[in-house]
Design a protein around this motif. Structure first.
Motif, PDB file in Angstrom:
ATOM      1  N   ARG A 299       0.853  -1.185   0.000  1.00 50.42           N
ATOM      2  CA  ARG A 299       0.000   0.000   0.000  1.00 50.42           C
ATOM      3  C   ARG A 299       0.895   1.243   0.000  1.00 50.42           C
ATOM      4  NH1 ARG A 299      -0.739  -2.948   4.092  1.00 50.42           N
ATOM      5  NH2 ARG A 299      -0.126  -1.279   5.523  1.00 50.42           N
ATOM      6  N   PRO A 300       1.091   1.857  -1.154  1.00 52.74           N
ATOM      7  CA  PRO A 300       2.000   2.999  -1.190  1.00 52.74           C
ATOM      8  C   PRO A 300       1.471   4.180  -0.385  1.00 52.74           C
ATOM      9  CG  PRO A 300       0.784   2.828  -3.249  1.00 52.74           C
ATOM     10  CD  PRO A 300       0.464   1.587  -2.456  1.00 52.74           C
ATOM     11  N   ALA A 301       2.377   4.868   0.279  1.00 45.19           N
ATOM     12  CA  ALA A 301       2.032   6.140   0.911  1.00 45.19           C
ATOM     13  C   ALA A 301       2.113   7.220  -0.150  1.00 45.19           C
ATOM     14  CB  ALA A 301       2.992   6.438   2.058  1.00 45.19           C
ATOM     15  N   LEU A 302       1.155   8.131  -0.144  1.00 45.04           N
ATOM     16  CA  LEU A 302       1.060   9.150  -1.179  1.00 45.04           C
ATOM     17  C   LEU A 302       1.076  10.543  -0.581  1.00 45.04           C
ATOM     18  CD1 LEU A 302      -1.872   7.530  -3.205  1.00 45.04           C
ATOM     19  CD2 LEU A 302       0.560   7.402  -3.768  1.00 45.04           C
ATOM     20  N   GLN A 303       1.782  11.446  -1.224  1.00 41.31           N
ATOM     21  CA  GLN A 303       1.690  12.865  -0.903  1.00 41.31           C
ATOM     22  C   GLN A 303       1.264  13.571  -2.186  1.00 41.31           C
ATOM     23  OE1 GLN A 303       4.455  14.421   1.790  1.00 41.31           O
ATOM     24  NE2 GLN A 303       3.962  16.554   1.410  1.00 41.31           N
ATOM     25  N   ARG A 304       0.069  14.140  -2.171  1.00 36.15           N
ATOM     26  CA  ARG A 304      -0.555  14.689  -3.372  1.00 36.15           C
ATOM     27  C   ARG A 304      -0.396  16.206  -3.435  1.00 36.15           C
ATOM     28  NH1 ARG A 304      -5.003  10.664  -4.689  1.00 36.15           N
ATOM     29  NH2 ARG A 304      -4.928   9.088  -3.034  1.00 36.15           N
ATOM     30  N   TYR A 305      -0.141  16.681  -4.657  1.00 37.37           N
ATOM     31  CA  TYR A 305      -0.065  18.116  -4.929  1.00 37.37           C
ATOM     32  C   TYR A 305      -0.921  18.408  -6.160  1.00 37.37           C
ATOM     33  CZ  TYR A 305       4.172  18.398  -1.991  1.00 37.37           C
ATOM     34  OH  TYR A 305       5.079  18.348  -0.961  1.00 37.37           O
ATOM     35  N   PRO A 306      -1.549  19.580  -6.227  1.00 33.05           N
ATOM     36  CA  PRO A 306      -2.171  19.990  -7.487  1.00 33.05           C
ATOM     37  C   PRO A 306      -1.099  20.138  -8.564  1.00 33.05           C
ATOM     38  CG  PRO A 306      -2.925  21.369  -5.668  1.00 33.05           C
ATOM     39  CD  PRO A 306      -1.763  20.575  -5.154  1.00 33.05           C
ATOM     40  N   LEU A 307      -1.478  19.864  -9.807  1.00 35.94           N
ATOM     41  CA  LEU A 307      -0.532  19.984 -10.913  1.00 35.94           C
ATOM     42  C   LEU A 307       0.126  21.359 -10.941  1.00 35.94           C
ATOM     43  CD1 LEU A 307       0.700  18.850 -13.556  1.00 35.94           C
ATOM     44  CD2 LEU A 307      -1.324  19.738 -14.748  1.00 35.94           C
ATOM     45  N   ALA A 308      -0.643  22.394 -10.645  1.00 37.27           N
ATOM     46  CA  ALA A 308      -0.109  23.759 -10.692  1.00 37.27           C
ATOM     47  C   ALA A 308       0.986  23.997  -9.659  1.00 37.27           C
ATOM     48  CB  ALA A 308      -1.237  24.770 -10.487  1.00 37.27           C
ATOM     49  N   GLU A 309       1.106  23.113  -8.665  1.00 38.95           N
ATOM     50  CA  GLU A 309       2.106  23.280  -7.612  1.00 38.95           C
ATOM     51  C   GLU A 309       3.275  22.322  -7.787  1.00 38.95           C
ATOM     52  OE1 GLU A 309       0.254  23.175  -3.776  1.00 38.95           O
ATOM     53  OE2 GLU A 309      -1.311  24.594  -4.342  1.00 38.95           O
ATOM     54  N   ALA A 310       3.607  22.015  -9.040  1.00 39.69           N
ATOM     55  CA  ALA A 310       4.732  21.110  -9.306  1.00 39.69           C
ATOM     56  C   ALA A 310       6.040  21.647  -8.740  1.00 39.69           C
ATOM     57  CB  ALA A 310       4.863  20.867 -10.805  1.00 39.69           C
ATOM     58  N   ALA A 311       6.240  22.957  -8.801  1.00 38.33           N
ATOM     59  CA  ALA A 311       7.476  23.528  -8.266  1.00 38.33           C
ATOM     60  C   ALA A 311       7.591  23.273  -6.771  1.00 38.33           C
ATOM     61  CB  ALA A 311       7.523  25.032  -8.558  1.00 38.33           C
ATOM     62  N   ALA A 312       6.481  23.417  -6.039  1.00 33.86           N
ATOM     63  CA  ALA A 312       6.496  23.137  -4.600  1.00 33.86           C
ATOM     64  C   ALA A 312       6.765  21.664  -4.338  1.00 33.86           C
ATOM     65  CB  ALA A 312       5.162  23.548  -3.977  1.00 33.86           C
ATOM     66  N   ALA A 313       6.197  20.789  -5.170  1.00 38.35           N
ATOM     67  CA  ALA A 313       6.432  19.355  -5.012  1.00 38.35           C
ATOM     68  C   ALA A 313       7.910  19.029  -5.198  1.00 38.35           C
ATOM     69  CB  ALA A 313       5.586  18.577  -6.009  1.00 38.35           C
ATOM     70  N   HIS A 314       8.549  19.614  -6.205  1.00 41.16           N
ATOM     71  CA  HIS A 314       9.984  19.395  -6.420  1.00 41.16           C
ATOM     72  C   HIS A 314      10.792  19.903  -5.234  1.00 41.16           C
ATOM     73  CE1 HIS A 314      10.974  18.336 -10.822  1.00 41.16           C
ATOM     74  NE2 HIS A 314       9.719  17.955 -10.592  1.00 41.16           N
ATOM     75  N   HIS A 315      10.470  21.108  -4.777  1.00 39.23           N
ATOM     76  CA  HIS A 315      11.217  21.685  -3.655  1.00 39.23           C
ATOM     77  C   HIS A 315      11.096  20.804  -2.423  1.00 39.23           C
ATOM     78  CE1 HIS A 315      11.576  24.242  -0.032  1.00 39.23           C
ATOM     79  NE2 HIS A 315      12.573  24.786  -0.701  1.00 39.23           N
ATOM     80  N   ASP A 316       9.889  20.358  -2.113  1.00 42.93           N
ATOM     81  CA  ASP A 316       9.684  19.541  -0.915  1.00 42.93           C
ATOM     82  C   ASP A 316      10.383  18.193  -1.037  1.00 42.93           C
ATOM     83  OD1 ASP A 316       8.185  21.622   0.014  1.00 42.93           O
ATOM     84  OD2 ASP A 316       6.240  20.632  -0.231  1.00 42.93           O
ATOM     85  N   LEU A 317      10.366  17.614  -2.233  1.00 39.19           N
ATOM     86  CA  LEU A 317      11.032  16.328  -2.421  1.00 39.19           C
ATOM     87  C   LEU A 317      12.536  16.468  -2.235  1.00 39.19           C
ATOM     88  CD1 LEU A 317      10.795  13.342  -3.225  1.00 39.19           C
ATOM     89  CD2 LEU A 317      10.910  14.038  -5.615  1.00 39.19           C
ATOM     90  N   GLU A 318      13.109  17.515  -2.776  1.00 44.86           N
ATOM     91  CA  GLU A 318      14.558  17.710  -2.678  1.00 44.86           C
ATOM     92  C   GLU A 318      15.009  18.009  -1.257  1.00 44.86           C
ATOM     93  OE1 GLU A 318      16.327  19.549  -6.646  1.00 44.86           O
ATOM     94  OE2 GLU A 318      14.565  20.669  -5.979  1.00 44.86           O
ATOM     95  N   THR A 319      14.146  18.634  -0.461  1.00 43.95           N
ATOM     96  CA  THR A 319      14.522  18.995   0.910  1.00 43.95           C
ATOM     97  C   THR A 319      14.041  17.962   1.931  1.00 43.95           C
ATOM     98  OG1 THR A 319      12.531  20.378   1.106  1.00 43.95           O
ATOM     99  CG2 THR A 319      14.564  21.451   0.375  1.00 43.95           C
ATOM    100  N   ARG A 320      13.601  16.813   1.431  1.00 44.30           N
ATOM    101  CA  ARG A 320      13.156  15.692   2.288  1.00 44.30           C
ATOM    102  C   ARG A 320      11.988  16.088   3.182  1.00 44.30           C
ATOM    103  NH1 ARG A 320      18.809  12.711   4.199  1.00 44.30           N
ATOM    104  NH2 ARG A 320      19.815  12.755   2.160  1.00 44.30           N
ATOM    105  N   ALA A 321      11.129  16.953   2.663  1.00 50.69           N
ATOM    106  CA  ALA A 321       9.948  17.368   3.408  1.00 50.69           C
ATOM    107  C   ALA A 321       8.722  16.531   3.053  1.00 50.69           C
ATOM    108  CB  ALA A 321       9.657  18.849   3.149  1.00 50.69           C
TER     109      ALA A 321
END
Length: 330
Positions: A299-321
């Motif tokens: 059962r994968p754990a998911l963290q969802r972002y709106p498509l328009a917030e792709a930049a925030a998703a990248h930033h959070d992934l890179e900073t281990r947030a």
């Protein structure tokens, strides 16, 4: 339609949400109305202009994203019309285009989404899930195994914890911070330790003085260096990433591991494909991953972002947030 485009390599802020024409499927392709698009750590490296492996740098401007799920709304010439209206999931390979409301994909790479799976879960399994199953080919887990899993709250780590528990192994999870260790415990880990705490290695030794039998290493760096000292003789060190930096062992340190029969193996790429076997090993691993999710075993754990917030998703992934698999939803 809307899509996220990259016009210049650089920081996450270079990702822009724009209006672009809908793609047109070529012969042998379908167009998918995207319900979920996966975000991978490799995407962030390519965005910065860092060449793979395994993916080459894209030509700019580009729409990133290589994992999508959604409904087929059009087919190209000489393509089976039976795909129309089906909910599918696919890995786009080295051809990006997933961060969009519509994406084109080769019909030969499509999988019907199993009943009971939502698109975001299917996306997590088509990429992260297949990699997890590929890694596990090199681990002989069962009762008596002690699996040491750094980054245990991440996309792959979450699935490794679940699989190891189902196999009867004892699971020691490592994660950064109390929130992530709590998630690992809730996910089934027998012991969850905060690797940012100075005494985590002492705590592990107290609970498992004989050491772990396998280290699933996606972080490298100082965490992996310490973890190698917590393995028992004859243990396996399975390497599939180095998010915490390279593991630069001295000749003396490597000789010590060799003397104890601890083997290190990089398990991505050709090694994984060769172990999977068959004419299309990637597709085989994808099929297995989707089946594991359909049965509820993984059962994968998911963290969802709106498509328009792709930049925030990248930033959070890179900073281990982030925790689990990062998914964009139009």
């Amino acid at each position: 339609m809307h899509a996220v485009r990259l016009h210049a390599f650089g920081p996450a802020e270079n990702l822009s949400y724009e209006s672009v024409p809908r793609p047109v499927p070529a012969p042998g392709q379908v167009r998918i109305a995207v319900a979920a698009a996966g975000v991978h750590l490799l995407d962030t490296a390519l965005r910065r202009g860092v060449q793979g492996p395994p993916a080459p740098l894209p030509e700019l401007p580009t729409v990133p994203g290589r994992e999508v799920a959604g409904t087929v709304d059009a087919v190209g010439p000489d393509t089976d019309t039976g795909w129309l209206g089906q909910t599918v999931v696919t890995h786009l390979g080295f051809a990006p285009g997933g961060y969009a409301e519509y994406a084109v994909a080769d019909a030969a790479r499509l999988h019907p989404v199993p009943d009971g799976l939502d698109p975001a879960t299917a996306v997590a399994m088509i990429g992260t899930g297949r990699t997890t199953l590929g890694i596990l080919q090199f681990a002989e887990l069962g009762p008596g195994s002690v699996a040491l899993i750094p980054a245990a709250a991440g996309g792959i780590g979450t699935l490794l914890v679940q699989y190891a528990k189902h196999a009867g192994a004892t699971v020691v999870a490592l994660a950064g911070g109390p929130a992530k260790t709590a998630r690992a415990t809730a996910n089934g880990a027998d012991l969850a330790l905060d690797y940012t705490a100075p005494d985590w290695a002492d705590t592990l030794r107290a609970h498992h003085p004989d050491g772990a039998t396998v280290l699933f290493d996606s972080v490298g760096g100082s965490v992996a260096r310490t973890a190698l000292g917590l393995l028992r003789d004859g243990a396996r060190h399975l390497v599939f990433g180095w998010s915490g930096g390279p593991l630069d062992l001295t000749d003396a340190e490597q000789a010590g591991l060799d003397a104890r029969g601890i083997t290190t193996q990089f398990v991505l790429g050709p090694a994984m494909l060769q172990r999977a076997g068959g004419e299309d090993p990637l597709r085989l691993l994808e099929t297995r991953a989707l089946a594991e999710a359909a049965t509820g075993r993984l059962r994968p754990a998911l963290q969802r972002y709106p498509l328009a917030e792709a930049a925030a998703a990248h930033h959070d992934l890179e900073t281990r947030a982030t925790t689990g698999k990062v998914v964009l939803e139009p």
